[in-house]
Design a protein around this motif. Structure first.
Motif, mmCIF file in Angstrom:
data_model
loop_
_atom_site.group_PDB
_atom_site.id
_atom_site.type_symbol
_atom_site.label_atom_id
_atom_site.label_comp_id
_atom_site.label_asym_id
_atom_site.label_seq_id
_atom_site.Cartn_x
_atom_site.Cartn_y
_atom_site.Cartn_z
ATOM 1 N N ILE A 94 -10.252 -7.290 26.645
ATOM 2 C CA ILE A 94 -10.760 -6.432 25.569
ATOM 3 C C ILE A 94 -12.054 -7.039 25.029
ATOM 4 O O ILE A 94 -12.185 -8.253 24.916
ATOM 5 N N ARG A 95 -13.009 -6.157 24.751
ATOM 6 C CA ARG A 95 -14.262 -6.568 24.111
ATOM 7 C C ARG A 95 -14.613 -5.536 23.068
ATOM 8 O O ARG A 95 -14.377 -4.346 23.250
ATOM 9 N N GLU A 96 -15.205 -5.994 21.980
ATOM 10 C CA GLU A 96 -15.610 -5.088 20.902
ATOM 11 C C GLU A 96 -16.847 -4.267 21.278
ATOM 12 O O GLU A 96 -17.032 -3.166 20.787
ATOM 13 N N ASP A 97 -17.703 -4.817 22.164
ATOM 14 C CA ASP A 97 -18.992 -4.187 22.459
ATOM 15 C C ASP A 97 -19.025 -3.401 23.760
ATOM 16 O O ASP A 97 -20.066 -2.870 24.132
ATOM 17 N N ALA A 98 -17.913 -3.302 24.475
ATOM 18 C CA ALA A 98 -17.913 -2.578 25.753
ATOM 19 C C ALA A 98 -16.510 -2.086 26.070
ATOM 20 O O ALA A 98 -15.509 -2.695 25.674
ATOM 21 N N ASP A 99 -16.461 -0.980 26.785
ATOM 22 C CA ASP A 99 -15.192 -0.433 27.247
ATOM 23 C C ASP A 99 -14.902 -0.923 28.655
ATOM 24 O O ASP A 99 -15.825 -1.223 29.420
ATOM 25 N N VAL A 100 -13.645 -0.963 29.011
ATOM 26 C CA VAL A 100 -13.284 -1.227 30.401
ATOM 27 C C VAL A 100 -13.652 0.027 31.188
ATOM 28 O O VAL A 100 -13.182 1.126 30.889
ATOM 29 N N GLU A 101 -14.543 -0.146 32.169
ATOM 30 C CA GLU A 101 -14.976 0.996 32.970
ATOM 31 C C GLU A 101 -14.014 1.261 34.119
ATOM 32 O O GLU A 101 -13.687 2.399 34.413
ATOM 33 N N TYR A 102 -13.569 0.190 34.780
ATOM 34 C CA TYR A 102 -12.590 0.369 35.848
ATOM 35 C C TYR A 102 -11.884 -0.956 36.137
ATOM 36 O O TYR A 102 -12.349 -2.023 35.739
ATOM 37 N N LEU A 103 -10.767 -0.852 36.814
ATOM 38 C CA LEU A 103 -10.025 -2.024 37.253
ATOM 39 C C LEU A 103 -10.587 -2.502 38.576
ATOM 40 O O LEU A 103 -10.891 -1.691 39.453
#
Length: 127
Positions: free
Chosen positions: A14-23
């Protein structure tokens, strides 16, 4: 979520500044980590050595975004596509010996025609 008890835990990536785009997963659907979204995508893996290697690549190429495209099962060879300053979309194979250019996806665009990518870099995020 624990497969044995069904208990929920905190997120692993988890990051506050980015979303998980893919696994990042292999052909057997084993998850090795995640790719975070952004102009300068970043990666985090269960293997800390691999995470560090990807961070070092980002630090070495601060004006480019690099995108994981494929890898061998032991991660000894990794295929990347780079875009950014002087790089119109080039494919490189990474091994312990470094990077080897393979091909350009945009042969009709000269490297000097590509301007720097503007956005927060990994170096800025780490400061």
């Amino acid at each position: 979520m624990s497969l044995s008890t069904g208990e929920l835990s905190e997120p692993l990536f988890i990051r506050e500044d980015a979303d998980v785009e893919y696994l990042v997963k292999d052909v057997n659907r084993v998850v090795h980590g995640v790719a975070y979204s952004g102009l300068h995508p970043s990666y985090e893996f269960f293997d800390d050595t691999l995470t560090k290697q990807f961070k070092n690549i980002a630090l070495a190429m601060p004006n480019n975004g690099f995108y994981l495209r494929n890898y061998t099962p032991d991660w000894s060879s990794i295929l990347f596509r780079f875009e950014g300053e002087g790089t119109p979309g080039d494919y490189y194979k990474f091994t312990k010996g470094g990077f080897n250019f393979l091909a350009s996806s945009r042969d009709n665009i000269a490297p000097e025609q590509v301007h720097p990518m503007v956005g927060k870099t990994l170096q800025q995020e780490m400061a």
